[in-house]
Design an enzyme around this catalytic site. Structure first.
Site, PDB file in Angstrom:
ATOM      1  N   ASP A 169      44.799  40.272  72.068  1.00  0.00           N
ATOM      2  CA  ASP A 169      44.709  40.813  70.856  1.00  0.00           C
ATOM      3  C   ASP A 169      45.827  40.639  69.786  1.00  0.00           C
ATOM      4  O   ASP A 169      46.808  41.353  70.145  1.00  0.00           O
ATOM      5  CB  ASP A 169      44.052  42.033  70.792  1.00  0.00           C
ATOM      6  CG  ASP A 169      43.376  42.394  69.292  1.00  0.00           C
ATOM      7  OD1 ASP A 169      43.559  41.492  68.525  1.00  0.00           O
ATOM      8  OD2 ASP A 169      43.211  43.406  68.956  1.00  0.00           O
TER       9      ASP A 169
ATOM     10  N   ASP B 273      41.267  35.814  66.904  1.00  0.00           N
ATOM     11  CA  ASP B 273      42.564  36.358  67.428  1.00  0.00           C
ATOM     12  C   ASP B 273      42.431  37.187  68.685  1.00  0.00           C
ATOM     13  O   ASP B 273      43.476  37.923  68.837  1.00  0.00           O
ATOM     14  CB  ASP B 273      43.278  37.292  66.182  1.00  0.00           C
ATOM     15  CG  ASP B 273      42.487  38.578  65.923  1.00  0.00           C
ATOM     16  OD1 ASP B 273      41.199  38.660  66.040  1.00  0.00           O
ATOM     17  OD2 ASP B 273      43.078  39.300  65.341  1.00  0.00           O
ATOM     18  N   GLU B 274      41.362  36.964  69.283  1.00  0.00           N
ATOM     19  CA  GLU B 274      41.182  37.633  70.481  1.00  0.00           C
ATOM     20  C   GLU B 274      40.674  36.845  71.570  1.00  0.00           C
ATOM     21  O   GLU B 274      39.826  36.182  71.364  1.00  0.00           O
ATOM     22  CB  GLU B 274      39.995  38.893  70.371  1.00  0.00           C
ATOM     23  CG  GLU B 274      40.576  40.235  69.836  1.00  0.00           C
ATOM     24  CD  GLU B 274      39.328  41.250  69.598  1.00  0.00           C
ATOM     25  OE1 GLU B 274      39.250  41.839  70.550  1.00  0.00           O
ATOM     26  OE2 GLU B 274      38.915  41.313  68.493  1.00  0.00           O
TER      27      GLU B 274
END
Lengths: 92, 406
Positions: free
Chosen positions: B8, B107-108
């Site tokens: 993350d 974003d993960e």
């Protein structure tokens, strides 16, 4: 010519689209901007902080986020016509 | 047993901006959707830098509220093309060092590293390799938090425990003690409503959830969620890392306008432009929609919502627009100005729209094919109807996708 700009007592941030001349180094098949000539002044760039590319209307565009001691500049290189433009300026 | 890694980015958009512009480092900055001070103030803050978070900015929050909390906050418009390249670099670093990768948001991501790592010692080395690779390709400011565990849920919970730049490994024999140390609401899958429901049942911790009767959970939360809650309280999650993207259940587009709309003309052109964007995405994914939903938010933040089932599946903007306009005309409060509009399509069929027998419709289908060829080559903004030429939508990131990639 400034497209939009914000000013605070601490910094100036402008979005532009000005043609510029850029001197580059070629290192290991990579382009590294060394100096930028804009508005009849030459700015020697100390750091290349980020490079990213994108496809805009069928054209491959590179963006270089560069800086010296007081200015951040975002430079746009159109790989089709090799035109450089200054698209963002941030001065502390 | 699997070894799953969850990664993350920390304050993703803000960190990328601080990487690009060193004068933003150490300062409270926030990323909004719009450019220009006036438009930015109507926008929602998507990401705040670590410095801004320390000063009390907790996204999502409106830019106006954020400025009131932290007057020195620097608002920046998002540059989705920059962020999407960083997302790709992160995914490449994962793919180069794992068995399979599943993107979880912009974003993960999850990575199954069972075979590559072999054991938890190997997993820690792989995590460091991935972290170094991201540092090398994205820059020092783009830091990530990494969690490693025996399944996706534990790995994700682990990555959230230390931020920024954290690294947490939960081995199988530590899963229960780790769960018991965490608030129940921190678990991905237990949202506010589920947490409130659990609290009503007197369950506010994992030990209490473990003690709960399975029948009770199944009765209160239905089959799927009830079973999942029963299992996850015991550290069990059988969901695999799935590299294949799930077929969408709906395709839609909403937009907060730079100023409130009140004239029918401007509402219609913006609605048509939204419908065209949705239709282009439907055709690109070879989907047809059977249901059109429309929602509107007024200047006072009240809103309306309506939906209609189409007489036949559609994937052209004009059909979506006509139905959405009919809905809007029915539910709209004419006394209020429009702040946000959205069109969503559902009941999706994996096929192109049926070929029409009528010449006029056939012509439109040929025109749309040519439209799609141009949009595919030059981008979806390259061609538009004359009626929508005055409309302009800023590119956004939403969930898994970036607008400019659609």
């Amino acid at each position: 010519m400034s497209l939009t700009a914000t000013f605070t007592p601490f910094h100036m941030h402008e979005y532009l689209n000005d043609p510029i001349d850029v001197t580059v180094d070629f290192i290991d098949s990579r382009v590294r901007p060394r100096s930028v000539c804009w508005d009849n002044r030459v700015y020697a760039m100390k750091n290349v902080n980020l490079v990213h590319s994108t496809n805009e209307e069928g054209q491959h565009i590179f963006y270089f986020s560069v800086s010296d001691d007081t200015n951040f500049m975002k430079l746009r290189l159109n790989t089709k016509n090799l035109e450089w433009r200054l698209v963002e300026l941030y001065t502390d | 047993m699997s070894i799953i890694l969850h990664i993350d980015f920390n304050s993703f958009f803000a960190s990328v901006e601080q990487q690009a512009n060193p004068f933003l480092r150490g300062k409270p900055i926030a990323i909004t959707g719009k450019r220009g001070l006036k438009d930015m103030k109507r926008s929602i803050i998507a990401t705040a830098s670590i410095e801004a978070k320390k000063l009390g900015i907790k996204p999502p929050i409106s830019a106006i509220e954020a400025k009131q909390i932290c007057p020195q906050l620097i608002l920046l418009p998002g540059d989705m093309r920059k962020y999407s390249e960083i997302t790709k670099r992160m995914l490449k670093a994962l793919r180069d060092n794992s068995d399979s990768v599943e993107q979880f948001s912009t974003d993960e991501a999850f990575a199954d590293i069972t075979k590559t790592a072999q054991d938890y010692f190997g997993a820690t080395i792989i995590a460091q390799i991935i972290r170094n690779e991201i540092k090398k390709t994205c820059g020092n400011r783009c830091t990530v938090s990494i969690g490693i565990g025996p399944n996706r849920t534990i790995a994700k919970l682990a990555s959230g425990t230390i931020k920024p730049n954290g690294f947490t490994v939960i081995q199988p024999n530590k899963v229960l003690s780790f769960l018991d140390s965490q608030p129940i609401g921190n678990l991905c899958g237990i949202g506010r409503a589920t947490e409130a429901h659990l609290n009503e049942l007197g369950i506010d911790s994992f030990p209490k959830l473990r003690l709960a009767d399975k029948e009770l959970l199944l009765r209160e939360f239905k089959q799927v969620t009830g079973n999942w809650l029963y299992n996850i309280a015991r550290g069990i999650d059988n969901n695999l890392v799935d590299p294949l993207e799930e077929a969408p259940k709906s395709v839609g587009h909403s937009y907060t306008f730079p100023y409130d709309l009140e004239l029918d003309g401007e509402i219609k052109t913006n609605l048509l432009a939204l419908a065209d964007q949705v239709a282009y995405r439907l055709r690109k994914d070879k989907l047809s929609a059977q249901v059109v939903s429309f929602f509107v938010r007024y200047h006072d933040f009240s809103g309306n919502h309506a939906q209609i089932r189409l007489s036949q599946p559609a994937q052209d903007g004009l059909t979506l627009y006509k139905n959405a306009w009919a809905l809007l005309d029915r539910v709209r409060n004419n006394q209020k100005r429009i702040r946000l509009m959205g069109i969503s399509t559902s009941g999706l069929l994996e096929s192109d729209a049926p070929v029409s027998l009528f010449l006029k419709d056939k012509k439109m289908q040929h025109t749309l094919k040519a439209y799609d060829c141009i949009a595919h080559k030059f981008g979806s903004q390259a061609i538009s109807r004359a009626a929508t030429m005055k409309t302009f939508f800023q590119e956004r990131a939403s969930g898994w996708h970036y607008d400019h990639e659609l």
